[in-house]
Structures are given as C-alpha cells and as structure tokens.
Design a protein around this motif. Structure first.
Motif, PDB file in Angstrom:
ATOM      1  N   VAL A   1       0.857  -1.193   0.000  1.00 14.08           N
ATOM      2  CA  VAL A   1       0.000   0.000   0.000  1.00 14.08           C
ATOM      3  C   VAL A   1       0.887   1.235   0.000  1.00 14.08           C
ATOM      4  O   VAL A   1       1.651   1.463   0.942  1.00 14.08           O
TER       5      VAL A   1
ATOM      6  N   SER B   1       4.639   1.518  -5.842  1.00 16.66           N
ATOM      7  CA  SER B   1       3.943   0.237  -5.675  1.00 16.66           C
ATOM      8  C   SER B   1       4.312  -0.734  -6.786  1.00 16.66           C
ATOM      9  O   SER B   1       4.604  -1.914  -6.542  1.00 16.66           O
TER      10      SER B   1
ATOM     11  N   ALA C   1      -5.801  -0.232   2.587  1.00 13.06           N
ATOM     12  CA  ALA C   1      -5.056  -1.187   3.401  1.00 13.06           C
ATOM     13  C   ALA C   1      -5.995  -2.008   4.289  1.00 13.06           C
ATOM     14  O   ALA C   1      -5.872  -3.238   4.375  1.00 13.06           O
TER      15      ALA C   1
ATOM     16  N   TYR D   1      -6.605  -5.889   3.659  1.00  9.89           N
ATOM     17  CA  TYR D   1      -6.172  -6.798   4.716  1.00  9.89           C
ATOM     18  C   TYR D   1      -7.320  -7.728   5.109  1.00  9.89           C
ATOM     19  O   TYR D   1      -7.133  -8.941   5.239  1.00  9.89           O
TER      20      TYR D   1
ATOM     21  N   LEU E   1       1.934  -7.023   5.595  1.00  5.65           N
ATOM     22  CA  LEU E   1       1.445  -5.819   4.914  1.00  5.65           C
ATOM     23  C   LEU E   1       2.584  -4.816   4.859  1.00  5.65           C
ATOM     24  O   LEU E   1       3.107  -4.400   5.897  1.00  5.65           O
TER      25      LEU E   1
ATOM     26  N   MET F   1       3.525  -1.113   3.948  1.00  3.23           N
ATOM     27  CA  MET F   1       2.693   0.087   3.801  1.00  3.23           C
ATOM     28  C   MET F   1       3.475   1.378   4.035  1.00  3.23           C
ATOM     29  O   MET F   1       4.286   1.484   4.953  1.00  3.23           O
TER      30      MET F   1
ATOM     31  N   GLY G   1      -0.758   5.671   7.003  1.00  7.24           N
ATOM     32  CA  GLY G   1      -0.415   4.304   7.342  1.00  7.24           C
ATOM     33  C   GLY G   1      -0.454   3.992   8.820  1.00  7.24           C
ATOM     34  O   GLY G   1      -0.753   2.868   9.220  1.00  7.24           O
TER      35      GLY G   1
ATOM     36  N   SER H   1      -2.719   1.160  10.389  1.00 10.84           N
ATOM     37  CA  SER H   1      -2.071   0.102  11.174  1.00 10.84           C
ATOM     38  C   SER H   1      -2.821  -0.137  12.476  1.00 10.84           C
ATOM     39  O   SER H   1      -3.066  -1.284  12.870  1.00 10.84           O
TER      40      SER H   1
ATOM     41  N   ILE I   1       2.830  -5.882  10.167  1.00  9.79           N
ATOM     42  CA  ILE I   1       2.866  -4.689   9.314  1.00  9.79           C
ATOM     43  C   ILE I   1       4.279  -4.123   9.293  1.00  9.79           C
ATOM     44  O   ILE I   1       4.878  -3.868  10.344  1.00  9.79           O
TER      45      ILE I   1
END
Length: 207
Positions: free
Chosen positions: A6, A13, A38, A42, A50, A52, A61, A65, A77
């Motif tokens: 993400v 990306s 995200a 998820y 993940l 991010m 982010g 999270s 993460i």
C-alpha cells in the motif's frame, strides 16, 4: 509468503511489486493507495505481511495500522517511508508495527519482509540508533509498581537486546520452558502483547 503493498505513489507500488515478485517465495496479492485500501485489502486477503507507506492521502499508514491491529492482533505490518521522523517512529512502535524502514533502503525490503514474517522486528540502522534516545525522552514509569522481580527485569533487558528464548536461557542458565514462563508472566504483569512491546517498554521506562 503472501503480501500486500500500500503506497500512494503508483510508481513505487509497481516497482516494489516487480522487485518482490522476483523472489520465488513472495507473492504480491494486491496493491492499494491509502489507509482505507489497506484495511479493506487486509480484511479480504489476510496477508502474511502488509508493506505500507506512512504518509498517504485520505488515511495515513499509522492510522490504518492501528485499525488493522485492533481487528487482527497477529497482523504483521512493515512500514516503509521516506521520512525518519521521530514522531512517526514512536507512533509506529506504540501502534504495534513490526518494522519501520526507509524507502532509500529498498535493497533490504525483501529481507525485512522475510524477517517480519518469521516473527522478528525490523528497524533500519538509522532508525534503530534513534529509538533508545527517543523513548528515554518520554516520562519514566514507576516499574516496581508492576511487581517485577529481578529475574524478570533481567529477562526484559535481554529481550530488548534482541536475544531469543534459547539465547536468554543460555545466558541466565535456565531452560527455554522457564524462559517462556517468565515471558508469559511479564506480558501479563505489564499488559503487553508480544516481545516487541516488551522491548519498547524497556527502552521507554526501564533503561
């Protein structure tokens, strides 16, 4: 190993996807552009890791999270950012992210993802050097009120030094089972979730 990327920069990306999928053991399930993506991705895919960005439009982010870890306590993460911002580092640790590395360290991303997947906590060297100073700057906590024994304090220190259960057992002349029992007691007494939070607790309150 299944991952999600993400980042609000489509080029980043796409580049990360190409780099990471060159490894036979990494599959990129999906990519997103902000924190809302995200959370949705998820919940849909439940990835192993993940990856991010932090600064993103719509939802950053760190906020994402926190939302993800609230719903999935075992979420792994890894935050990837351009900025070694002190406030970001503290918030990332408190949120429960398993790692925080800089985008300019792109050559370490694959190994960082693997480490996080294997249960390790990963911070780039520049960030790791900042953590003790940043957390010492926080208000200190009266740890005796948590009824920690001398042995538990020593085990917390060794966890903060990065030792695993086997290494701690060897250093303290204990069995690995005893170390696990000590760790369970520490997590219960301090109301913490895992080794990462124990290490952060040490640097914040006990160092």
């Amino acid at each position: 190993m299944n991952i999600i990327i993400v980042d609000d920069d489509a080029f980043v990306s796409a580049s990360l996807k190409i780099i990471l999928e060159s490894y036979s053991d990494i599959t990129v399930l999906a990519t997103g552009a902000n924190g809302h993506d995200a959370i949705s991705l998820y919940d849909t895919y439940i990835p192993d890791v993940l990856l991010m960005d932090i600064r993103m439009e719509g939802m950053d982010g760190l906020t994402a999270s926190k939302e993800i870890i609230t719903g999935h306590s075992d979420a792994k993460i890894l935050l990837l950012t351009t900025f070694a911002d002190d406030d970001y580092i503290i918030k990332a640790i408190r949120t429960g992210a398993k790692g925080y590395i800089l985008k300019q360290d792109f050559e370490t991303v694959a190994s960082a993802i693997t480490a996080v997947h294997n249960g390790q906590t990963v911070f780039g060297n520049e960030i790791m050097n900042k953590i003790p100073t940043l957390l010492q700057a926080e208000d200190r906590f009266d740890y005796p009120s948590y009824n920690l024994t001398e042995k538990e304090f020593e085990l917390i220190r060794l966890i903060a030094d990065g030792l695993n259960n086997k290494e701690i057992a060897e250093q303290l002349f204990l069995s690995e089972g005893t170390v696990r029992n000590y760790l369970s007691n520490i997590l219960m007494k301090l109301d913490l979730r895992d080794r990462t939070q124990v290490a952060c607790f040490y640097y914040k309150n006990l160092l």
